[in-house]
Design an enzyme around this catalytic site. Sequence first.
Site, mmCIF file in Angstrom:
data_model
loop_
_atom_site.group_PDB
_atom_site.id
_atom_site.type_symbol
_atom_site.label_atom_id
_atom_site.label_comp_id
_atom_site.label_asym_id
_atom_site.label_seq_id
_atom_site.Cartn_x
_atom_site.Cartn_y
_atom_site.Cartn_z
ATOM 1 N N GLU A 1 36.649 48.894 32.391
ATOM 2 C CA GLU A 1 36.229 48.906 33.795
ATOM 3 C C GLU A 1 37.169 49.739 34.655
ATOM 4 O O GLU A 1 36.752 50.291 35.679
ATOM 5 C CB GLU A 1 36.100 47.478 34.354
ATOM 6 C CG GLU A 1 37.391 46.725 34.572
ATOM 7 C CD GLU A 1 37.873 45.986 33.336
ATOM 8 O OE1 GLU A 1 38.751 45.115 33.488
ATOM 9 O OE2 GLU A 1 37.369 46.272 32.227
ATOM 10 N N HIS B 1 37.125 40.158 24.246
ATOM 11 C CA HIS B 1 36.517 38.956 24.817
ATOM 12 C C HIS B 1 35.857 38.083 23.749
ATOM 13 O O HIS B 1 36.179 36.901 23.602
ATOM 14 C CB HIS B 1 35.492 39.341 25.886
ATOM 15 C CG HIS B 1 36.097 39.834 27.158
ATOM 16 N ND1 HIS B 1 36.051 41.155 27.534
ATOM 17 C CD2 HIS B 1 36.783 39.184 28.135
ATOM 18 C CE1 HIS B 1 36.675 41.303 28.703
ATOM 19 N NE2 HIS B 1 37.127 40.126 29.083
ATOM 20 N N GLU C 1 34.333 33.140 32.590
ATOM 21 C CA GLU C 1 35.279 33.445 31.526
ATOM 22 C C GLU C 1 36.297 32.316 31.385
ATOM 23 O O GLU C 1 36.657 31.912 30.272
ATOM 24 C CB GLU C 1 35.977 34.769 31.822
ATOM 25 C CG GLU C 1 36.895 35.261 30.723
ATOM 26 C CD GLU C 1 37.440 36.650 30.993
ATOM 27 O OE1 GLU C 1 38.649 36.856 30.776
ATOM 28 O OE2 GLU C 1 36.661 37.532 31.406
ATOM 29 N N ASP D 1 35.291 40.072 33.339
ATOM 30 C CA ASP D 1 36.340 40.646 34.180
ATOM 31 C C ASP D 1 35.925 41.927 34.901
ATOM 32 O O ASP D 1 36.765 42.632 35.438
ATOM 33 C CB ASP D 1 37.593 40.916 33.347
ATOM 34 C CG ASP D 1 37.343 41.852 32.173
ATOM 35 O OD1 ASP D 1 36.197 42.325 32.016
ATOM 36 O OD2 ASP D 1 38.280 42.104 31.397
#
Length: 254
Positions: free
Chosen positions: A121, A142, A241, A151
């Site tokens: 990202e 992840h 998360e 995220d």
Amino acid sequence: MAKFDTYRDAFPNAHLTRKDNGVLEVALHTDGGKLVFNGHTHEQFVELFHQIGEDRDTRAVILTGSGNAFMDAIEPDGFDFFTPQGYDKILREGRKVLSNILDIEVPMIAALNGPVLLHSEYALLANIVLVTPDTVFQDKPHFDFGIVPGDGVHILWPHVIGSVRGRYFLLTRQILDAQTAKEYGAVNEIVPADRLLARAHEIADGIAALPPLTGRYTRMALTHRLRRLVEEGTAYGLALEGISAAQVAREVAA
């Protein structure tokens, strides 16, 4: 306002150099080699991008890595996913690092020097993405850790490459090679490794030659929609998360 001399050497995992024309190169690293991401860099990069954004003398930013990868290694040191206080810190930093990247109000070029297996990202918030032929993208850690990819990748990959492709990329841990990523619209140019930074500087020099407010306000115009998407979805994604991390912790303790 920040001044370059006050923060240039303040970040142990970022080598910063700036040319007279205001082009700032930020090379992420660990001990001069490729970056090993951990809880300490997670915290550090919040302030790194904040300081860059506060420096009005910078005219363009090149974000790159050291060694043979942009970001492909992660260690648990410095992270606490499994207590409310620990995860509160992660959630806050995860939100702030993205907002601080977006608060850099000059055009950004991501010069990705190899695999990007985590925190892609960061690159997707740049305005221009250059890669080498051996760059690949994957959201690896992840699901490896058994937690939700919340995220920011859950927002930005579907936005950049399309909803159907983005969902598949995340759910299957798909590996996108450089050419496929370019075809999908996540990459602008594939550049030989020995030309990557030269090409990034060539583009950045052209941007830096614009009137200061032109470059700055163009970045602001081009990130306006991204800012809204990130603000709407990051805290929610990170909260999910965290809940999944709590479940992992419970299973490990059982």
